[in-house]
Structures are given as structure tokens and as C-alpha cells.
Enzyme design. Sequence first.
Site, PDB file in Angstrom:
ATOM      1  N   HIS A  44      -3.736   0.691  -4.094  1.00 44.67           N
ATOM      2  CA  HIS A  44      -4.597   1.682  -3.445  1.00 44.67           C
ATOM      3  C   HIS A  44      -6.033   1.598  -3.968  1.00 44.67           C
ATOM      4  O   HIS A  44      -6.998   1.607  -3.207  1.00 44.67           O
ATOM      5  CB  HIS A  44      -4.096   3.104  -3.755  1.00 44.67           C
ATOM      6  CG  HIS A  44      -2.765   3.437  -3.153  1.00 44.67           C
ATOM      7  ND1 HIS A  44      -1.903   4.324  -3.741  1.00 44.67           N
ATOM      8  CD2 HIS A  44      -2.158   3.038  -2.024  1.00 44.67           C
ATOM      9  CE1 HIS A  44      -0.822   4.456  -3.007  1.00 44.67           C
ATOM     10  NE2 HIS A  44      -0.951   3.672  -1.956  1.00 44.67           N
TER      11      HIS A  44
ATOM     12  N   CYS B  64       4.468  -3.919   3.266  1.00 41.62           N
ATOM     13  CA  CYS B  64       4.519  -5.305   2.769  1.00 41.62           C
ATOM     14  C   CYS B  64       4.651  -5.387   1.252  1.00 41.62           C
ATOM     15  O   CYS B  64       5.420  -6.207   0.739  1.00 41.62           O
ATOM     16  CB  CYS B  64       3.273  -6.087   3.164  1.00 41.62           C
ATOM     17  SG  CYS B  64       2.510  -5.566   4.668  1.00 41.62           S
TER      18      CYS B  64
ATOM     19  N   LEU C 137      -7.586   2.960   1.677  1.00 39.73           N
ATOM     20  CA  LEU C 137      -7.601   1.965   2.753  1.00 39.73           C
ATOM     21  C   LEU C 137      -6.448   0.984   2.551  1.00 39.73           C
ATOM     22  O   LEU C 137      -5.814   0.961   1.498  1.00 39.73           O
ATOM     23  CB  LEU C 137      -8.953   1.248   2.752  1.00 39.73           C
ATOM     24  CG  LEU C 137     -10.095   2.160   3.228  1.00 39.73           C
ATOM     25  CD1 LEU C 137     -11.428   1.692   2.694  1.00 39.73           C
ATOM     26  CD2 LEU C 137     -10.115   2.248   4.749  1.00 39.73           C
TER      27      LEU C 137
ATOM     28  N   PHE D 139       4.382 -32.017  -5.644  1.00 39.84           N
ATOM     29  CA  PHE D 139       5.701 -31.893  -6.257  1.00 39.84           C
ATOM     30  C   PHE D 139       6.530 -33.085  -5.798  1.00 39.84           C
ATOM     31  O   PHE D 139       6.438 -33.495  -4.641  1.00 39.84           O
ATOM     32  CB  PHE D 139       6.360 -30.576  -5.848  1.00 39.84           C
ATOM     33  CG  PHE D 139       7.575 -30.264  -6.669  1.00 39.84           C
ATOM     34  CD1 PHE D 139       7.454 -29.769  -7.955  1.00 39.84           C
ATOM     35  CD2 PHE D 139       8.848 -30.495  -6.170  1.00 39.84           C
ATOM     36  CE1 PHE D 139       8.566 -29.496  -8.731  1.00 39.84           C
ATOM     37  CE2 PHE D 139       9.971 -30.234  -6.936  1.00 39.84           C
ATOM     38  CZ  PHE D 139       9.832 -29.725  -8.215  1.00 39.84           C
TER      39      PHE D 139
ATOM     40  N   CYS E 295       0.535  -1.186   4.255  1.00 39.81           N
ATOM     41  CA  CYS E 295       0.809  -2.402   3.461  1.00 39.81           C
ATOM     42  C   CYS E 295       0.930  -2.110   1.960  1.00 39.81           C
ATOM     43  O   CYS E 295       1.964  -2.371   1.358  1.00 39.81           O
ATOM     44  CB  CYS E 295      -0.251  -3.465   3.760  1.00 39.81           C
ATOM     45  SG  CYS E 295      -0.118  -4.894   2.697  1.00 39.81           S
TER      46      CYS E 295
HETATM   47  C1  COM Z   1      -3.441  -5.400   2.001  1.00 38.75           C
HETATM   48  C2  COM Z   1      -4.070  -4.422   2.917  1.00 38.75           C
HETATM   49  S1  COM Z   1      -2.182  -4.669   1.015  1.00 38.75           S
HETATM   50  S2  COM Z   1      -5.429  -5.136   3.669  1.00 38.75           S
HETATM   51  O1  COM Z   1      -4.953  -6.002   4.736  1.00 38.75           O
HETATM   52  O2  COM Z   1      -6.168  -5.927   2.670  1.00 38.75           O
HETATM   53  O3  COM Z   1      -6.264  -4.085   4.197  1.00 38.75           O
END
Ligand code: COM
Length: 530
Positions: free
Chosen positions: A138, A88, A79, A509, A83
Site C-alpha cells: 500500500h 494478485c 492506490l 541455464f 492487487c
Molecule cells: C500493483 C498495483 S500491486 S499497480 O498495477 O502497480 O497499480
Amino acid sequence: MDVYGKFVGLAEWKVLIDDWLEKSEAGQQPDAFYNLKPDAREISYDAIFVGGGAAGRFGCAALTARGGRGLVIDKWPFLGGSCPHEACVPHHIFSEAARELDYAREFGGEYWYPEWDSTKASILEIRDMFMNNRNTGHSIMNFQSKEQLGMEFILGSWAKVIDNHTVEVDGVHYRAKNLVLCVGARPTPPDIPGIEKYGVFDWASILDDLDYEPNRCVVIGGGKTALEYGSFIQATGCHTTYLSRSPILGTKGLQHVDDDIREFVVRMLKHRGSTIHEGAEPLAILSEGSLGEDKVTGVKFRDAQGNEHVVDTDFVFLGTGERALSHQFDVLGLELNERGQIVVDKQMRTSVPNVYAAGDLIDGPMEMFKARKAGVCAARVIMGETDYEFDYSDFPDFLHTTYEVAWTGLSEREAREQYENVMVIQMPPKGIAPEDCGLPATDGSMFFAFTRPGLNGIIKSVIDADTRKIVGMHSVGFGNKNSFQYLDVLIKQPGGFTIDQMGEVNELFLNDGFPQLHRLRAGQKQLRDL
Ligand code: COM
């Protein structure tokens, strides 16, 4: 493989997922992972999420949290979608590498930094570091979704949508009251002769297909992806030339980028050695070698004055568009826009009853917050929150070069078009040479501020002096980016957020600039620029 009812730990998921990916790469058809309650074939789910990326995963979690029964199906064995696999997460690794390398280059031979040697920074090595460890991301996705969030899923198998209540996987039909489509988008190569040649890469193929160390790079594009990957490639010591039709950071969706911010970013790209051609039209990718095995040698382009040139290169990076993967749902007859994205309303409903869409399949920014919140929105509406809407037309935004670039609200130019009395707080102040100033000195730019003034960054706040409300905030530098997700909420709350309220904020800061500079002007009757 049936994993329902069995505890699968993080280490075990890593092995299972890697094994699945290896088999798939070898052309085999590995078994899918089934985490389904025993009655899955008999019941009608509240929603089936076709696609288990950010939209599908967060949508299903939100549905489950509200007592609904959801099923997520994804072609990949994990899932989280692109990303953690190719988008990302590697982007953030490359950006962090770019920042580290930038320091190593700038301070080479000083303090504890060895002499800078660009041959030491290998794009392949950094890429491989990510590829060899991406199963960490993953496995946590699968573990969290299964063991902690109680989500049902089928991973590693294609979902075929039959109609608006039925999805087929491996010959079995699963039924749902609603479908949420969220399979994302893929990079689309621009129409340039030679674009298919070996040596042309995008953010996905740089991970899977790059098998040599590039010497020179041409980046096609001038938006976020182009700058983020281009900055990384240049930081490794691989000279980078940008060919951008629009001005850098002047592409669609970046209209709120302030002119002073854009000027700083471009000047700093050049300072790092990149070459920039704005108004450039790529004409052809040139190559050499026998047919079918020819490799990129250059890019021919027309400059803004109409003159043709060739840039020699062995590596072309495409920072151009992406296309929604909407056509796999043609059977539903969904309304699409001119860019092939699925048309939805503010509740993520498509033109077909009981079918919702989310993530990069729909219009709007291809950003994490939109994917996650669009999936959650669909789930909430499905679970009976009939008034719930998600408006993604306005949001805080960012990109990385070797710097963090972040903004929310209006640019100074936009504010002057809307308001009669605009006041600006800016550091370095307008009219002062940045190299004479050494501010802002933020959390993360102290070395630059003290030894390379001018390289440290720029911050800017745009204020409607009549109402005293902050209408735009902008930053290039370090340490400020994440505050923009909260600054965005503050300045866009009903009633807004004034310079005087910002002056009450307790800074952590000494000199990130925003609370402190606003406090210096807070209370001034006739607000004046600072
Ligand atoms: C993040 C993937 S790398 S999700 O948005 O958490 O499913």
C-alpha cells in the site's frame, strides 16, 4: 487530510493507511487523503480516473508523463486497487507458500527437511502474514504515485459520477474533459442453495472473514482461481476436492492450454492428494447448527453420470466468476454487454462521448497487463495519440499450481487444425514415461529431476514445419514462466520466430529446454518431431 506539498515517506504512509483501515472497520468515517494542486476545484482535468487500481494508476501516470493533468479517485486509502490489497499479491504469496510446502512434503525426512507434519502449515498463519504486512505494498503505491510520478489523487472517499464531465467527492464537484472508469469487478457467488452459509469463501473473503483452520476443502470451479487457491489449500495439508462443471483447465478463456499440459497438471494435482470431479454439478451447500449460525458441513453434487453424492467439508472455496462493478455508472447510460461489462472499442472509448473504461470493468482477461495497458491506452488517446489502439485478444498466460504453468500461442491441437505440417518439440518426448526420463531439468526443478523424475515438469513447442515458425509454446515446471512474456513477443512479431532463430538464442541455464532443444533440430531440412 491534505497531503499536498508535504513529503510523506513510506513509513508514514503505512501508519496513515492502517489507521484509516482500522477506523473504517470500526464503522467510523476516516478522513480522505487529498493530494490536489490548489486550483483543483477551478480547472477542468484532462481526465479523472474513477478507480485507482492498476488501470487508473497506470493511466494517470501515462497521462501525467505526457504533460496532461489527471486526477485519480479511489474509495480505498491507497492506490493499486485490489492487487496489493486482496488479489494478485496474496495470490502470489499463497502460490509461493504452496511451492515451498510441496517441497517440504515431498522431501520430508530427507536432506535438511524435517518429517512432514501437515498440522504445522496453517492457512490462517500464512493469511495473517500477508494481512500484517500488506501495508508495505500500500505505502509504496502512494509514495511512488505522489512523490515520484507527481499524480494528483483523492484516496479514501467515494466518487459519484454526475455526468460525463463531472465527479462529486464529499459534496465537491471536480470537472474533467474526459472520464476513465476503472473500478474493477467482484467475485459473484454461483446460484447454489446454501451458498450464503458460513464456511463458504472466495479470494476476497478468505482474507477478511476466515477465522478457523479448515480441515477439508471443496473447491467449486476448475479454472485458474480454483486451481491456484486449491493447490495452496491442498499443499497446507487440507484435503481438497474439486467440483468442476468443465474439464479442469477447460473453462472459457483457457482454450490455448495444450492437452499434454492439462493432463500433466491434473495428474500432478492427484499426485498431491486432491480429488477431482469433472462434469460435476454442485446441488447444495449443506450445513448444521441453529438458524443464522449454521456452518458448512458438506456439498451435495451430481456427477457426470447423473449420480448424487455428498462430500463432507468444513470449508468451501468458490473459484467461479466475477462481475464488473458497472452499475454504479448507470447515470451515464453506458452500453453494457450481456455479462454487465462496459462495452469499449480498441481505444477504450465507451458508447458515451468522453467516457473511457479500463481494467476488469471491460471484457477480456482479468489480468494485470490488460488493466495497466487499457488505462495507458485511454490516457494516450486522450492525450492526442488518435491512432493508438490496444488489442487484448491475444496474450501470454499463466497460472500457478504448485508449479508454474505458462503458455503462449496455439496448443498442438489448435495448430493441427490450422496448419498441414505441424512439428512438435517436447520434453519428456512423446511415448517416453516421464518417470524414466528426468527431463526437463530446469532452473528450480533439479531436485525433482534427480530424485523424483516425472514430477519435474513438461515443456513443449509447436512449430509450423512448412514456414519453420514457432506457433505455440507451453511449460509446466519452474524457472520458465517469466520468459513467456518475451517469448510471446518473439513468436508473434511480424515475420514470426523460427526454430532456426531459437537455435541461435544464448541459453543461461543448461537445460530449460527451449533454446537447446530447438538448436538440436535447427537446420534440419525436413523437420521432424523431437
Ligand atoms: C500493483 C498495483 S500491486 S499497480 O498495477 O502497480 O497499480
